[in-house]
Write an enzyme that holds these catalytic residues in place. Sequence first.
Site, mmCIF file in Angstrom:
data_model
loop_
_atom_site.group_PDB
_atom_site.id
_atom_site.type_symbol
_atom_site.label_atom_id
_atom_site.label_comp_id
_atom_site.label_asym_id
_atom_site.label_seq_id
_atom_site.Cartn_x
_atom_site.Cartn_y
_atom_site.Cartn_z
ATOM 1 N N LYS A 89 2.080 -3.566 6.284
ATOM 2 C CA LYS A 89 2.375 -3.743 4.855
ATOM 3 C C LYS A 89 3.884 -3.667 4.605
ATOM 4 O O LYS A 89 4.425 -4.408 3.784
ATOM 5 C CB LYS A 89 1.628 -2.698 4.018
ATOM 6 C CG LYS A 89 0.118 -2.926 3.979
ATOM 7 C CD LYS A 89 -0.222 -4.247 3.314
ATOM 8 C CE LYS A 89 -1.696 -4.552 3.261
ATOM 9 N NZ LYS A 89 -1.991 -5.871 2.683
ATOM 10 N N SER B 251 0.825 -1.208 0.000
ATOM 11 C CA SER B 251 0.000 0.000 0.000
ATOM 12 C C SER B 251 0.857 1.256 0.000
ATOM 13 O O SER B 251 1.967 1.264 0.554
ATOM 14 C CB SER B 251 -0.863 -0.011 1.265
ATOM 15 O OG SER B 251 -1.470 1.242 1.444
ATOM 16 N N TYR C 291 -1.513 -0.105 10.157
ATOM 17 C CA TYR C 291 -1.860 -0.707 8.865
ATOM 18 C C TYR C 291 -0.665 -0.609 7.906
ATOM 19 O O TYR C 291 -0.210 -1.616 7.344
ATOM 20 C CB TYR C 291 -3.086 -0.009 8.257
ATOM 21 C CG TYR C 291 -3.290 -0.375 6.820
ATOM 22 C CD1 TYR C 291 -3.649 -1.676 6.476
ATOM 23 C CD2 TYR C 291 -3.073 0.545 5.795
ATOM 24 C CE1 TYR C 291 -3.794 -2.043 5.137
ATOM 25 C CE2 TYR C 291 -3.215 0.190 4.473
ATOM 26 C CZ TYR C 291 -3.574 -1.099 4.154
ATOM 27 O OH TYR C 291 -3.700 -1.457 2.841
HETATM 28 C C1 WQD Z 1 -9.139 10.191 0.304
HETATM 29 C C2 WQD Z 1 -9.198 11.695 0.506
HETATM 30 C C3 WQD Z 1 -9.550 12.353 2.804
HETATM 31 C C4 WQD Z 1 -13.619 10.814 3.180
HETATM 32 C C5 WQD Z 1 -6.624 5.234 2.402
HETATM 33 C C6 WQD Z 1 -5.551 4.577 3.200
HETATM 34 C C7 WQD Z 1 -4.471 4.124 2.274
HETATM 35 C C8 WQD Z 1 -5.024 3.269 1.149
HETATM 36 C C9 WQD Z 1 -6.121 3.954 0.438
HETATM 37 C C10 WQD Z 1 -5.220 0.895 1.363
HETATM 38 C C11 WQD Z 1 -8.450 12.158 1.759
HETATM 39 C C12 WQD Z 1 -10.716 12.778 1.931
HETATM 40 C C13 WQD Z 1 -12.362 11.148 2.715
HETATM 41 C C14 WQD Z 1 -14.571 11.857 3.404
HETATM 42 C C15 WQD Z 1 -12.932 13.457 2.669
HETATM 43 N N1 WQD Z 1 -5.620 2.060 1.614
HETATM 44 N N2 WQD Z 1 -12.021 12.440 2.465
HETATM 45 N N3 WQD Z 1 -14.182 13.135 3.129
HETATM 46 O O1 WQD Z 1 -6.835 8.139 3.364
HETATM 47 O O2 WQD Z 1 -6.085 8.711 1.004
HETATM 48 O O3 WQD Z 1 -6.071 6.371 1.766
HETATM 49 O O4 WQD Z 1 -7.099 4.364 1.400
HETATM 50 O O5 WQD Z 1 -4.111 0.551 1.085
HETATM 51 O O6 WQD Z 1 -3.577 3.420 3.029
HETATM 52 O O7 WQD Z 1 -5.037 5.503 4.141
HETATM 53 O O8 WQD Z 1 -8.226 7.416 1.326
HETATM 54 O O9 WQD Z 1 -10.557 7.447 0.612
HETATM 55 O O10 WQD Z 1 -10.037 7.714 3.072
HETATM 56 O O11 WQD Z 1 -9.490 9.564 1.525
HETATM 57 O O12 WQD Z 1 -12.639 14.637 2.486
HETATM 58 O O13 WQD Z 1 -15.710 11.642 3.843
HETATM 59 O O14 WQD Z 1 -10.568 12.060 0.740
HETATM 60 O O15 WQD Z 1 -9.249 13.295 3.768
HETATM 61 O O16 WQD Z 1 -7.878 13.390 1.465
HETATM 62 P P1 WQD Z 1 -6.767 7.773 1.933
HETATM 63 P P2 WQD Z 1 -9.666 7.975 1.667
#
Ligand code: WQD
Length: 324
Positions: A150, A122, A146
């Site tokens: 990985k 990841s 997490y």
């Molecule tokens: C994306 C963006 C949020 C929800 C995660 C894991 C990473 C990988 C992928 C597996 C961010 C913003 C989110 C909401 C928002 N996983 N957001 N409102 O955190 O980039 O990555 O998933 O391997 O390890 O950390 O993904 O989809 O949670 O967020 O503004 O209701 O959307 O702050 O900028 P993230 P996400």
Amino acid sequence: MTTLVIGGAGYIGSHVVRLLSDRGERVIVVDDLSTGLRARVEGSDLVELVELDVTRPDAAEKLAFQLRASGADAVIHFAAHKQVGQSVAKPELYWHDNIGGLANVLAACANAEVRDVVFSSSAAVYGVPDVDLVTEDLTPAPINPYGATKYVGEWMLADAERAHGMRTVALRYFNVAGAGHPELADTAVMNLVPIVLDALDRGEQPRVFGDDYDTPDGTCIRDYVHAEDLAEAHVAALDYLRGEDRPHRVFNVGTGTGSSVLEVLDAIARATGTEITPEIAPRRPGDPARLVCSTDRIEETLGWRATHDLDEIVTSAVQARRLA
Ligand code: WQD
């Protein structure tokens, strides 16, 4: 050729199972169906489902039996927990299942003399990198359990290579979304695209976590990659392992293009024909302002590049949800 796909009934695993069976390969899906869905892997004579929890004490022995009985020559290992917040609250679950599960998988491969292993890593291994484009040479610095599991998993692959002559590839996924087939869609509501679609369905407005980042529109930038493209990357990794030269064992999987949260919301507004007026919420702890990958290594070495853009990702997620 036969591939054992652990976690093959999951969202991403099932996309890979479909690609492999579509190209005429036999697939043994190993899944405990805790989050995987049987329906995702039904319907092909080339695909067999074995219900098995790879974190159990007897799993290495059972997996080795499956590998021998099926004559599998490769393993793709997806099965793992993947919620950052949960990993902070319950790190022992992640140590036990993510690391312990991989230990069982590698022990089974060594026992059954299966050499080729593709592992789901990841972008979370990188933590909060302060660079425009993340290359694989950047030293990982995970900031949550997490991501740490990985990164440990990648070390375990390297150890297994040295000890048992295995050939492994770790794919560091960036932000995966979309569906190659509606029935393979992400049914969890854990990431931005499904969270927003779920909110809209309930007649609510989505929340944006922070609009005061040092980015052009103030919201966080991520590298969104289509599940179908990611699945193709696994097939390319398998072909690479089955070939001769193998200079690298870690690859980023993304598009190399960043999209902000507001750009994702705009794409969702276009795809759904809905007007979106998000609520601006405080920053979420641990969010890097920007996380976009360099795709040079995977393009040059595996000959893989993403073919779907953000609009296609979002449209496929919206269509899958409508048909669900
Ligand atoms: C994306 C963006 C949020 C929800 C995660 C894991 C990473 C990988 C992928 C597996 C961010 C913003 C989110 C909401 C928002 N996983 N957001 N409102 O955190 O980039 O990555 O998933 O391997 O390890 O950390 O993904 O989809 O949670 O967020 O503004 O209701 O959307 O702050 O900028 P993230 P996400």
